[in-house]
Design a protein around this motif. Structure first.
Motif, PDB file in Angstrom:
ATOM      1  N   GLY A 136       0.844  -1.187   0.000  1.00  0.00           N
ATOM      2  CA  GLY A 136       0.000   0.000   0.000  1.00  0.00           C
ATOM      3  C   GLY A 136       0.876   1.233   0.000  1.00  0.00           C
ATOM      4  N   PHE A 137       0.453   2.286  -0.707  1.00  0.00           N
ATOM      5  CA  PHE A 137       1.299   3.478  -0.751  1.00  0.00           C
ATOM      6  C   PHE A 137       0.456   4.743  -0.776  1.00  0.00           C
ATOM      7  N   THR A 138       1.102   5.854  -0.431  1.00  0.00           N
ATOM      8  CA  THR A 138       0.446   7.159  -0.460  1.00  0.00           C
ATOM      9  C   THR A 138       1.467   8.228  -0.807  1.00  0.00           C
ATOM     10  N   ALA A 139       0.991   9.315  -1.389  1.00  0.00           N
ATOM     11  CA  ALA A 139       1.859  10.456  -1.676  1.00  0.00           C
ATOM     12  C   ALA A 139       2.131  11.226  -0.395  1.00  0.00           C
ATOM     13  N   ILE A 140       3.358  11.706  -0.245  1.00  0.00           N
ATOM     14  CA  ILE A 140       3.706  12.573   0.880  1.00  0.00           C
ATOM     15  C   ILE A 140       3.379  13.989   0.432  1.00  0.00           C
ATOM     16  N   ALA A 141       2.284  14.537   0.979  1.00  0.00           N
ATOM     17  CA  ALA A 141       1.772  15.804   0.452  1.00  0.00           C
ATOM     18  C   ALA A 141       1.474  16.782   1.576  1.00  0.00           C
ATOM     19  N   GLU A 142       0.229  16.827   2.014  1.00  0.00           N
ATOM     20  CA  GLU A 142      -0.183  17.843   2.980  1.00  0.00           C
ATOM     21  C   GLU A 142      -0.202  17.329   4.413  1.00  0.00           C
ATOM     22  N   GLN A 143       0.239  16.101   4.644  1.00  0.00           N
ATOM     23  CA  GLN A 143       0.257  15.589   6.009  1.00  0.00           C
ATOM     24  C   GLN A 143       1.243  16.402   6.852  1.00  0.00           C
TER      25      GLN A 143
END
Length: 338
Positions: free
Chosen positions: A281-288
């Motif tokens: 599973g993956f996610t973009a490193i953005a507004e976190q």
């Protein structure tokens, strides 16, 4: 009781050495450590030139400069003769001396793997005994501290970075974004966090024993590391779970990269175990704003992959966009996921 005073210049040199050692041992990752070493050598030996080099084997099994390997910029070019000297360096032995074209080189290994060599070269036309002692001393200090640093941030079984290092690197990425370092916006690339979980790993331990389970973890770690680039970071999060920070890739590329990892694992014949698969599973490193919020998103995508039959790659943002997952509010209460 009287205290003998050092001559002025000797006192200055002693102070410079102490300050350099203090600065060197403040560093907590390889690149900043190497930059600090280069700065310290140039500060104490202003007449020398320094080159730190990373070599790798290309498709034709020739040693070439590895431009994907982050190193400080060299102060002189590396020709084929110097490359051959680097390849032959023994990482367990002291500094080698090499003379060429009126320059005397001190050469030392910064690490060696089967298909990669890292080295430092310090050159000047003539060396006196004092300069030699300083150069040898700084390289020995670096080698000793690098081993301590390596042990403190690595998983003892796989040699990958550990959870503590993951928290540090992810925190640095998020802090950089908050300070406005948006290189991704300029070149249309994004950083990603991916979580890998070996499917049915408990079954491997139960059927084949924990020693064989450890062998699977070692092989799996190598497959992931080889499928990614040197600029990417790979961590063992715990047990059969691994994490990667995949840096600066176009949004349309990340799924292909992680699919390459999945296929490499699926197609590998693990000794005595046979086929092993992995869910990702993956996610973009953005507004976190905090590392746990990034991890939470990738982890939700991972568990969706598990629920849908395993051996697949799932993108958190796509799952949210399609309605398969809801975009939760950030974790409440404690955020001590690491």
């Amino acid at each position: 009781m009287s205290v003998a005073k050092l001559p002025s210049r000797q006192s200055e040199i002693t102070h410079e050495v102490i300050e350099s050692v203090v600065h060197l041992t403040e560093q907590r990752d390889e690149l900043t450590l190497l930059r600090s070493l280069q700065h310290s050598i140039l500060e104490m030996l202003p007449e020398v030139q320094v080159a730190m080099v990373c070599l790798a084997l290309d498709a034709d099994r020739r040693w070439v400069n590895d431009t994907a390997c982050p190193m400080p910029s060299p102060m002189f070019p590396i020709n084929n003769v110097l490359m051959a000297e680097i390849v032959d360096l023994d990482p367990e032995k002291s500094i080698r001396q090499h003379e060429e074209d009126g320059q005397i080189y001190l050469m030392g290994s910064l690490g060696a793997q089967d298909e990669r060599r890292k080295a430092i070269m310090i050159r000047q036309a003539e060396w006196n005994d004092a300069d030699l002692r300083i150069a040898h001393g700084m390289l020995n200090i670096y080698a000793n501290f690098a081993r301590v640093l390596f042990d403190s941030e690595r998983d003892t079984l796989t040699g990958l970075y550990n959870r503590k290092k993951l928290e540090q690197k992810l925190g640095e990425l998020l802090a950089g974004r908050m300070r406005g370092h948006n290189r991704q916006r300029d070149n249309n690339t994004t950083d990603y966090l991916a979580v890998f979980d070996i499917d049915h790993f408990k079954r491997i331990n139960d059927n084949h024993g924990h020693l064989m389970g450890d062998e699977v973890l070692l092989i799996f770690a190598g497959l992931v590391r080889n499928a990614l680039r040197d600029v990417d970071w790979v961590f063992r999060y715990g047990g059969e779970e691994f994490v990667a920070l995949v840096k600066g890739v176009p949004p349309g590329t990340i799924s292909l990269i992680l699919e390459r990892v999945r296929v490499a694992v699926q197609d590998h014949a693990f000794p005595q175990v046979g086929q092993v698969t992995v869910s990702i599973g993956f996610t973009a490193i953005a507004e976190q704003t905090l590392p746990p919020y990034v991890f939470q998103e990738a982890d939700k995508a991972l568990y969706y992959a598990k629920e849908q039959g395993r051996n697949r790659v799932c993108d958190y943002s796509q799952l949210v966009a399609s309605g398969e997952l809801s975009r939760d509010e950030p974790l409440s209460g404690s955020v001590e996921l690491f």
